[in-house]
Design a protein around this motif. Structure first.
Motif, PDB file in Angstrom:
ATOM      1  N   ASP A 119       0.915  -1.317  -0.007  1.00 12.85           N
ATOM      2  CA  ASP A 119      -0.175  -0.079  -0.060  1.00 12.85           C
ATOM      3  C   ASP A 119       0.645   1.085  -0.096  1.00 12.85           C
ATOM      4  O   ASP A 119       0.134   2.344  -0.426  1.00 12.85           O
ATOM      5  CB  ASP A 119      -0.936   0.024   1.447  1.00 12.85           C
ATOM      6  CG  ASP A 119      -2.091  -1.159   1.185  1.00 12.85           C
ATOM      7  OD1 ASP A 119      -2.217  -1.662   0.072  1.00 12.85           O
ATOM      8  OD2 ASP A 119      -2.686  -1.314   2.216  1.00 12.85           O
ATOM      9  N   HIS A 120       2.130   1.152   0.319  1.00 14.80           N
ATOM     10  CA  HIS A 120       3.062   2.282   0.693  1.00 14.80           C
ATOM     11  C   HIS A 120       4.088   2.461  -0.357  1.00 14.80           C
ATOM     12  O   HIS A 120       4.888   3.229  -0.197  1.00 14.80           O
ATOM     13  CB  HIS A 120       3.493   2.320   2.014  1.00 14.80           C
ATOM     14  CG  HIS A 120       2.660   2.398   3.299  1.00 14.80           C
ATOM     15  ND1 HIS A 120       2.902   1.980   4.267  1.00 14.80           N
ATOM     16  CD2 HIS A 120       1.196   2.775   3.288  1.00 14.80           C
ATOM     17  CE1 HIS A 120       1.870   2.176   5.174  1.00 14.80           C
ATOM     18  NE2 HIS A 120       0.873   2.840   4.248  1.00 14.80           N
ATOM     19  N   TYR A 121       3.984   1.542  -1.488  1.00 16.19           N
ATOM     20  CA  TYR A 121       5.245   1.662  -2.475  1.00 16.19           C
ATOM     21  C   TYR A 121       5.576   2.936  -3.102  1.00 16.19           C
ATOM     22  O   TYR A 121       6.656   3.327  -3.061  1.00 16.19           O
ATOM     23  CB  TYR A 121       4.888   0.662  -3.617  1.00 16.19           C
ATOM     24  CG  TYR A 121       5.059  -0.840  -3.369  1.00 16.19           C
ATOM     25  CD1 TYR A 121       5.499  -1.310  -2.249  1.00 16.19           C
ATOM     26  CD2 TYR A 121       4.520  -1.872  -4.269  1.00 16.19           C
ATOM     27  CE1 TYR A 121       5.864  -2.582  -1.947  1.00 16.19           C
ATOM     28  CE2 TYR A 121       4.954  -3.079  -3.972  1.00 16.19           C
ATOM     29  CZ  TYR A 121       5.572  -3.666  -2.891  1.00 16.19           C
ATOM     30  OH  TYR A 121       5.778  -4.946  -2.551  1.00 16.19           O
ATOM     31  N   ALA A 122       4.830   3.583  -3.299  1.00 15.88           N
ATOM     32  CA  ALA A 122       4.810   5.062  -4.120  1.00 15.88           C
ATOM     33  C   ALA A 122       5.309   6.048  -3.041  1.00 15.88           C
ATOM     34  O   ALA A 122       6.431   6.770  -3.267  1.00 15.88           O
ATOM     35  CB  ALA A 122       3.532   5.416  -4.597  1.00 15.88           C
ATOM     36  N   ASP A 123       4.898   5.981  -1.927  1.00 16.97           N
ATOM     37  CA  ASP A 123       5.261   6.997  -0.649  1.00 16.97           C
ATOM     38  C   ASP A 123       6.636   6.601  -0.446  1.00 16.97           C
ATOM     39  O   ASP A 123       7.426   7.198  -0.181  1.00 16.97           O
ATOM     40  CB  ASP A 123       4.222   6.880   0.566  1.00 16.97           C
ATOM     41  CG  ASP A 123       2.851   7.423   0.143  1.00 16.97           C
ATOM     42  OD1 ASP A 123       2.791   8.553  -0.684  1.00 16.97           O
ATOM     43  OD2 ASP A 123       1.876   7.058   0.830  1.00 16.97           O
ATOM     44  N   ALA A 124       6.753   5.277  -0.372  1.00 18.97           N
ATOM     45  CA  ALA A 124       8.233   4.751   0.025  1.00 18.97           C
ATOM     46  C   ALA A 124       9.386   5.140  -0.839  1.00 18.97           C
ATOM     47  O   ALA A 124      10.344   5.593  -0.362  1.00 18.97           O
ATOM     48  CB  ALA A 124       8.066   3.336   0.408  1.00 18.97           C
ATOM     49  N   PHE A 125       8.874   4.879  -1.929  1.00 18.48           N
ATOM     50  CA  PHE A 125       9.949   5.044  -3.072  1.00 18.48           C
ATOM     51  C   PHE A 125      10.420   6.601  -3.204  1.00 18.48           C
ATOM     52  O   PHE A 125      11.479   6.856  -3.387  1.00 18.48           O
ATOM     53  CB  PHE A 125       9.286   4.710  -4.630  1.00 18.48           C
ATOM     54  CG  PHE A 125      10.565   4.894  -5.415  1.00 18.48           C
ATOM     55  CD1 PHE A 125      11.229   3.705  -6.040  1.00 18.48           C
ATOM     56  CD2 PHE A 125      10.216   5.814  -6.342  1.00 18.48           C
ATOM     57  CE1 PHE A 125      12.069   3.770  -6.959  1.00 18.48           C
ATOM     58  CE2 PHE A 125      11.378   5.928  -7.472  1.00 18.48           C
ATOM     59  CZ  PHE A 125      12.106   5.022  -7.895  1.00 18.48           C
ATOM     60  N   ASP A 126       9.359   7.551  -2.988  1.00 17.37           N
ATOM     61  CA  ASP A 126       9.666   8.836  -3.104  1.00 17.37           C
ATOM     62  C   ASP A 126      10.218   9.436  -1.766  1.00 17.37           C
ATOM     63  O   ASP A 126      10.662  10.657  -1.850  1.00 17.37           O
ATOM     64  CB  ASP A 126       8.395   9.479  -3.260  1.00 17.37           C
ATOM     65  CG  ASP A 126       7.619   9.464  -4.893  1.00 17.37           C
ATOM     66  OD1 ASP A 126       8.600   8.956  -5.683  1.00 17.37           O
ATOM     67  OD2 ASP A 126       6.543   9.429  -5.043  1.00 17.37           O
ATOM     68  N   CYS A 127      10.199   8.986  -0.549  1.00 11.94           N
ATOM     69  CA  CYS A 127      10.428   9.340   0.596  1.00 11.94           C
ATOM     70  C   CYS A 127      12.163   9.714   0.772  1.00 11.94           C
ATOM     71  O   CYS A 127      12.893   8.910   0.324  1.00 11.94           O
ATOM     72  CB  CYS A 127      10.064   8.561   1.672  1.00 11.94           C
ATOM     73  SG  CYS A 127      10.210   9.225   3.270  1.00 11.94           S
ATOM     74  N   VAL A 128      12.464  10.842   1.118  1.00 13.59           N
ATOM     75  CA  VAL A 128      13.905  11.277   1.178  1.00 13.59           C
ATOM     76  C   VAL A 128      14.573  11.443   2.723  1.00 13.59           C
ATOM     77  O   VAL A 128      15.444  12.180   2.617  1.00 13.59           O
ATOM     78  CB  VAL A 128      14.150  12.339   0.002  1.00 13.59           C
ATOM     79  CG1 VAL A 128      13.912  12.017  -1.360  1.00 13.59           C
ATOM     80  CG2 VAL A 128      13.155  13.577   0.800  1.00 13.59           C
TER      81      VAL A 128
END
Length: 275
Positions: A16-25
């Motif tokens: 569920d968090h793939y996109a948010d995790a990928f973009d998190c810096v």
């Protein structure tokens, strides 16, 4: 990326968090997955490979059954090695437990008496696992729900001896310590103080719940925020051993990514305090 002690606080990676995790810096951020969910290829593994180019990863296994009476299966180790070679994780870990015994599989992480015979058997299984994977792994302390007879070793001494014999690292799950101390009636702080600090490659924090049928029993459910008692134990641990890569573990009742980031921020702040 390959130096475990350079990592900060991480999060369990959920679909569920793939996109948010990928973009998190967030500085020091890393993610952990169960490798069994990614061994067969397909879109999920392709996405994990993309994530590995963006963030450090940890592979936390649940199926090697290292406390069983036989080594992990050759095919299983080969598939795990292939995944390791593809995503190049910073950390690889497994549980001090068994789930397979004499060709019977049980979908759980089961306990065993800490006998000298068990120590020798598990050390042999760890040796063959590390040889097959071409790297050091970390072994996690278990959660306890029932009393077993036949222990020759205290758990912290058993883990220290395993590390000394095999060169493996240790994964210290603070929530497991809290739950086991409550269920078995020992002091969690004393356990943490005796844990072999030099071997700790990773720390886990998680939430727990009360058993519905036995309210006096705590369950390692990973379905709630980290309890304040566990945060206090974590602070005590880090003050003694110094900062180590620390995971916020969540597997059920998954909240929004922002909620997990808030817990992760609290862990990161503790890791960054002057020691």
């Amino acid at each position: 990326m390959t130096l475990p002690h350079a990592l900060g606080a991480g999060l369990s990676l959920k679909a569920d968090h793939y996109a948010d995790a990928f973009d998190c810096v967030a500085p020091g951020l890393w993610f952990e997955v169960h490798p069994e969910n990614y061994m067969v290829g397909g879109p999920r593994r392709a996405w994990l490979e993309m994530m590995s180019e963006r963030h450090p990863l940890s592979l936390h296994g649940v199926s090697l059954s290292l406390a069983a009476d036989c080594p992990p299966g050759t095919e299983q180790l080969q598939r795990l090695r292939q995944l390791i070679d593809r995503v190049k994780p910073a950390l690889v870990s497994e549980h001090l437990a068994w789930s397979t015994w004499r060709d019977q599989y049980h979908p759980d992480l089961l306990p065993f008496p800490r006998s000298t015979a068990a120590l020798t058997r598990i050390a042999d299984n760890i040796d063959c696992t590390q040889e097959a994977l071409g790297r050091r792994i970390a072994i996690e302390n278990p959660t306890h729900y029932v009393r077993l007879d036949g222990h020759d070793w205290a758990e912290t001494e058993f883990l220290a001896e395993l590390s000394q014999r095999t060169g493996c690292g240790l994964l210290l799950d603070v929530n497991n310590v809290h739950i086991s101390a409550h269920n078995m009636g020992f002091d969690a702080g004393t356990y943490l103080d005796a844990f072999p600090a030099a071997a700790v490659l990773e720390v886990h924090l998680a939430g727990h719940s009360v058993d519905a049928s036995s309210p006096e029993l705590l369950i390692d459910s990973h379905d709630a925020p980290v309890a304040e008692a566990v945060w206090s134990l974590f602070q005590r641990l880090i003050q003694r051993i110094g900062p180590r890569p620390t995971l916020i573990e969540r597997d059920e009742h998954i909240p929004p990514f922002t909620a997990l980031l808030a817990e992760r921020k609290r862990a990161q702040a503790q890791l960054e305090l002057p020691q």
